[in-house]
Design an enzyme around this catalytic site. Structure first.
Site, PDB file in Angstrom:
ATOM      1  N   GLU A  83       0.819  -1.221   0.000  1.00 46.06           N
ATOM      2  CA  GLU A  83       0.000   0.000   0.000  1.00 46.06           C
ATOM      3  C   GLU A  83       0.846   1.262   0.000  1.00 46.06           C
ATOM      4  OE1 GLU A  83      -3.071  -0.074   2.994  1.00 46.06           O
ATOM      5  OE2 GLU A  83      -3.524   2.053   2.714  1.00 46.06           O
ATOM      6  N   LYS A 261      -7.595  -0.637  11.448  1.00 45.78           N
ATOM      7  CA  LYS A 261      -6.881  -1.054  10.233  1.00 45.78           C
ATOM      8  C   LYS A 261      -5.656  -0.162  10.042  1.00 45.78           C
ATOM      9  CE  LYS A 261      -6.018  -1.389   5.610  1.00 45.78           C
ATOM     10  NZ  LYS A 261      -5.209  -0.508   4.751  1.00 45.78           N
ATOM     11  N   ASP A 277       4.063 -14.173  12.065  1.00 47.92           N
ATOM     12  CA  ASP A 277       2.750 -14.719  11.736  1.00 47.92           C
ATOM     13  C   ASP A 277       1.745 -13.575  11.853  1.00 47.92           C
ATOM     14  OD1 ASP A 277       0.248 -15.903  11.757  1.00 47.92           O
ATOM     15  OD2 ASP A 277       0.848 -17.602  12.992  1.00 47.92           O
ATOM     16  N   HIS A 375      -2.270  10.188  -0.302  1.00 48.53           N
ATOM     17  CA  HIS A 375      -2.450   8.818  -0.765  1.00 48.53           C
ATOM     18  C   HIS A 375      -2.457   8.771  -2.281  1.00 48.53           C
ATOM     19  CE1 HIS A 375      -4.198   4.803   0.124  1.00 48.53           C
ATOM     20  NE2 HIS A 375      -3.734   5.075   1.326  1.00 48.53           N
TER      21      HIS A 375
END
Ligand code: NAD
Length: 422
Positions: A83, A261, A277, A375
């Site tokens: 991202e 998130k 993990d 972004h």
């Protein structure tokens, strides 16, 4: 694909044969097969030992976040993710946090929980007492399984028992509390849980079913905090906006999912770079966020007496430096060397700081200019590449898209075609 996906013995085929078969069955080109076969910093033979049915590898970009000052120590932080904006945002947030001393992080120690589910127990509460009375025997049996861990000061330290009511009636859940040292600990804990199961059956007169680690690692928490200077943040209004954004997340799960998130953008990116993990990290984070009923932010944001912004983070962070991919993946090993962490808890602390930084950066952008400007600049380059722009053309097309505020594929294609005609 036209043929059946049922392929007996696929796993037994040599690596190259597997890929040839996939190629034949799916019609991917020689070039596509070649692209998938390249494994970056991971030797293909190592990859073949890590998971099953291996045909190749896939790499994601690795960036280095700069400016991190955590508990008075400087870190260069490797972050692997697809991202745009995340690495830049982390670096920028870390720069601002430095002004007031950087991130302060503590941890609760590397304690993991192994669960042993017992069903069909005639007297669940009586069985609970029996298990607790045999605590020492259970711990001794568990610790026999891992002399190495015990010799390093780790091992099973406590037994916890709960009677859980379920749709199938009450069940007794015996829990081993294990100090897993520098290991994430899933294998170590699962082995212990399996070993004590017969003993647990004997004491409870029930039937043991599941014996497995819990990823709700709420005895392995990191707690991070940082103060962000109000002027650096963008003034009182932005500080106020961030506190409002936090209030929104606390009040509404739809917003809270995206708030958390943002935290995980940082945590998972460092996790991938360091061979962790990340499914366990995600499961731990979200179950912790939902633990007290409802679904809560992993961070808090408030204004202090000077008007500066104070952020805190509290979340499980089950990571390791021995075992798992952190040990066998050469790129993960190199990333850990860049980070320079010496223990799993130090890695966990860095990841907590990065999670807090990432959350701050996202909230600041949202509370001021909106997320899209920063972004989209990077996204525009991806869009330009995806329509076929190469070399310098990528930046030229991206700049036009940003200037026009139309960061879309159709427009990118038009611009590229226009430029190619010239
Ligand atoms: P592991 O078993 O490979 O390594 C841990 C062992 O290393 C310890 O048991 C100990 O004997 C030894 N060791 C040596 N030096 C040590 C030190 N300084 N500190 C601690 N132990 C030391 O790995 P693990 O961490 O037990 O398991 C991690 C793996 O388990 C990961 O690959 C994970 O994906 C996988 N896994 C996860 C889940 C889950 O639900 N999260 C379930 C099953 C497996």
């Amino acid at each position: 694909m036209k043929e059946s996906s049922e392929i007996p013995g696929f796993y037994k085929l040599p690596l190259e044969e597997r890929m040839k078969l996939v190629q034949r069955l799916t019609g991917i080109t020689e070039e596509e097969a070649k692209t998938l076969s390249s494994t970056g910093g991971l030797p293909i033979e190592t990859a073949d030992r890590m998971i099953e049915n291996v045909v190749g590898g896939i790499t994601v970009p690795l960036g280095i976040a700069v400016n991190f000052l955590i508990n008075g120590k400087d870190y260069l932080v490797p972050m692997a993710l697809e991202e745009p904006s995340v690495v830049a945002a982390a670096s920028n947030a870390a720069k601002m946090a430095r002004m007031k001393g950087g991130f302060k992080v503590t941890n609760t120690g590397p304690m993991m929980i192994g669960q042993i589910q017992v069903v069909g127990v005639p007297d669940p509460n009586g069985a609970k007492m029996k298990l607790l009375n045999h605590r020492e025997a259970i711990l001794a049996k568990a610790n026999e399984q891992d002399p190495m861990l015990v010799s390093l000061g780790g091992g099973a330290k406590d037994v916890n028992v709960r009677v859980v009511s379920s749709i199938r009636g009450p069940m007794v859940i015996a829990e081993l509390i294990v100090n897993t040292g520098d290991a994430m600990g899933a294998n170590a804990v699962n082995t212990m849980a399996e070993a004590v199961a017969p003993m647990v059956e004997q004491f409870t007169k029930g039937r043991v079913l599941l014996r497995i680690i819990s990823n709700l690692a709420d005895r392995r928490l990191v707690r991070a905090s940082a103060v962000f200077d109000k002027d650096a943040v963008g003034g009182e209004e932005v500080v106020d906006g961030i506190v409002y954004a936090y209030a929104f997340a606390k009040a509404d799960p739809y917003r809270c999912a995206t708030h958390n998130k943002g935290v995980m953008n940082g945590v998972v990116a460092v996790g991938i770079a360091c061979g962790q993990d990340t499914r366990a990290l995600e499961a731990g984070a979200h179950s912790f966020a939902a633990k007290r009923g409802g679904y809560s932010p992993l961070t808090t944001w408030e204004e202090n007496a000077d008007g500066d912004l104070v952020g805190t983070l509290e979340m499980p962070m089950a990571v390791g430096l021995v075992g798992g991919a952190s040990k066998v993946h050469p790129a993960a090993r190199a990333a850990i060397r860049i980070l320079g962490v010496k223990t799993a808890t130090e890695l966990a602390e860095v990841m907590g700081a990065v999670g807090l930084a990432q959350n701050f950066a996202a909230l600041r952008a949202l509370a001021s200019e909106g997320i899209q400007r920063g972004h989209m600049k990077l996204h525009a380059r991806n869009i330009a590449s995806s329509v076929g722009a190469t070399g310098k053309m990528v930046d030229i097309v991206a700049q036009r898209l940003v200037a026009e505020r139309k960061i879309r594929m159709d427009r990118a294609k038009e611009i590229l075609e226009e430029l190619q005609k010239k």
